[in-house]
Design a protein around this motif. Structure first.
Motif, PDB file in Angstrom:
ATOM      1  N   TYR A 164     -11.203  -7.340  -5.731  1.00  8.71           N
ATOM      2  CA  TYR A 164     -10.951  -6.504  -6.897  1.00  8.71           C
ATOM      3  C   TYR A 164     -10.555  -7.295  -8.143  1.00  8.71           C
ATOM      4  O   TYR A 164     -10.543  -6.739  -9.245  1.00  8.71           O
ATOM      5  N   GLY A 165     -10.181  -8.571  -7.990  1.00 11.38           N
ATOM      6  CA  GLY A 165      -9.847  -9.396  -9.148  1.00 11.38           C
ATOM      7  C   GLY A 165      -8.416  -9.275  -9.640  1.00 11.38           C
ATOM      8  O   GLY A 165      -8.090  -9.767 -10.724  1.00 11.38           O
ATOM      9  N   TYR A 166      -7.550  -8.638  -8.883  1.00 12.28           N
ATOM     10  CA  TYR A 166      -6.134  -8.512  -9.254  1.00 12.28           C
ATOM     11  C   TYR A 166      -5.300  -9.482  -8.432  1.00 12.28           C
ATOM     12  O   TYR A 166      -5.583  -9.697  -7.262  1.00 12.28           O
ATOM     13  N   GLN A 209      -0.126  -7.906  -9.670  1.00 16.07           N
ATOM     14  CA  GLN A 209      -0.821  -6.907 -10.484  1.00 16.07           C
ATOM     15  C   GLN A 209      -1.217  -5.702  -9.633  1.00 16.07           C
ATOM     16  O   GLN A 209      -1.052  -4.557 -10.062  1.00 16.07           O
ATOM     17  N   ALA A 210      -1.732  -5.956  -8.445  1.00 16.53           N
ATOM     18  CA  ALA A 210      -2.180  -4.865  -7.568  1.00 16.53           C
ATOM     19  C   ALA A 210      -1.031  -3.939  -7.209  1.00 16.53           C
ATOM     20  O   ALA A 210      -1.223  -2.719  -7.131  1.00 16.53           O
ATOM     21  N   LEU A 215      -8.617   1.762  -9.189  1.00 13.43           N
ATOM     22  CA  LEU A 215      -9.513   1.047  -8.284  1.00 13.43           C
ATOM     23  C   LEU A 215     -10.741   1.869  -7.920  1.00 13.43           C
ATOM     24  O   LEU A 215     -11.514   1.471  -7.066  1.00 13.43           O
ATOM     25  N   SER A 216     -10.901   3.018  -8.565  1.00 10.47           N
ATOM     26  CA  SER A 216     -12.008   3.926  -8.264  1.00 10.47           C
ATOM     27  C   SER A 216     -12.883   4.128  -9.486  1.00 10.47           C
ATOM     28  O   SER A 216     -12.445   3.927 -10.614  1.00 10.47           O
ATOM     29  N   ALA A 272     -16.010   1.856  -5.858  1.00 13.38           N
ATOM     30  CA  ALA A 272     -14.781   1.208  -6.307  1.00 13.38           C
ATOM     31  C   ALA A 272     -14.996   0.510  -7.651  1.00 13.38           C
ATOM     32  O   ALA A 272     -16.119   0.270  -8.073  1.00 13.38           O
ATOM     33  N   ARG A 273     -13.876   0.185  -8.299  1.00 10.08           N
ATOM     34  CA  ARG A 273     -13.915  -0.517  -9.587  1.00 10.08           C
ATOM     35  C   ARG A 273     -13.022  -1.754  -9.498  1.00 10.08           C
ATOM     36  O   ARG A 273     -11.863  -1.662  -9.101  1.00 10.08           O
ATOM     37  N   GLU A 274     -13.598  -2.904  -9.862  1.00 14.68           N
ATOM     38  CA  GLU A 274     -12.776  -4.105  -9.905  1.00 14.68           C
ATOM     39  C   GLU A 274     -12.112  -4.218 -11.275  1.00 14.68           C
ATOM     40  O   GLU A 274     -12.390  -3.426 -12.189  1.00 14.68           O
TER      41      GLU A 274
END
Length: 195
Positions: A62-64, A68-69, A77-78, A108-110
């Motif tokens: 996801y790149g976090y 951050q996550a 994340l969607s 999902a969304r990164e």
């Protein structure tokens, strides 16, 4: 009496240190396994809105960063387009109360905003004697891409008619699209031009 009390105190200290060492080793073992699997893992609060912990694969996918996550909402994340919204996710979470684990595909969304397909497995779990939601996520973007390509080819074959030249032309266009090519090469060959 003093020697006996000192002996009991030393044994107690020794046992406590041994228990602390065992706990530390258990935590290290858990973290090593948690961060070594090939699927992203989320540990959420029972409502599913707060991320409590994630593994290393989640950060890669996801790149976090971990920090951050744990500060963002699961909604970030969607895709946030039906049926991939927080309301849809809450319905899945509700179903885990009355049913077993939920296995589902999700858009999902990164962090960068790129959308990608995942397969999620959502279940309730007791972690440290507290109810949590455990979500494992696998990137299935390649699989979805292959499924879409096969569906286009299947539609092409099912659409064949009586005219073989029209069928070949239609198949050529679909194959060119799927392979990222144009019909220019086929047109050159058909007209007798050299490549």
């Amino acid at each position: 009496v003093l020697a006996s009390a000192t002996g009991i105190l030393l044994v107690t200290i020794f046992r406590r240190r041994r228990a602390e060492d065992a706990l530390r080793l258990g935590e290290e073992r858990f973290r090593t396994i948690f961060d070594s699997v090939n699927d992203a893992i989320f540990i959420l609060d029972p409502s599913g809105s707060t991320i409590l912990d994630v593994n290393r694969k989640m950060s890669e996918m996801y790149g976090y960063t971990h920090e951050q996550a744990c500060r963002i909402s699961t909604a970030e994340l969607s895709a946030n387009d039906p049926p991939y919204t927080m309301l849809d996710a809450l319905e899945r979470i509700r179903k885990t109360s009355s049913e077993k684990a939920q296995l589902f595909e999700w858009l999902a969304r990164e962090k960068s905003g790129r959308l990608f397909w995942v397969e999620g497995n959502l279940r309730r779990a007791l972690i440290d004697k507290q109810e949590r939601l455990l979500v494992t996520v696998r990137d299935i973007s390649r699989r979805k891409h292959s499924e879409n390509r096969l569906a286009k080819l299947n539609d092409c074959f099912l659409g064949f008619g009586a005219d073989p030249l029209q069928n070949i032309s239609h198949l050529t266009v679909i194959c060119g699209e799927l392979l990222g090519a144009t019909c220019a090469l086929y047109n050159r060959l058909e007209s007798g031009m050299q490549i």
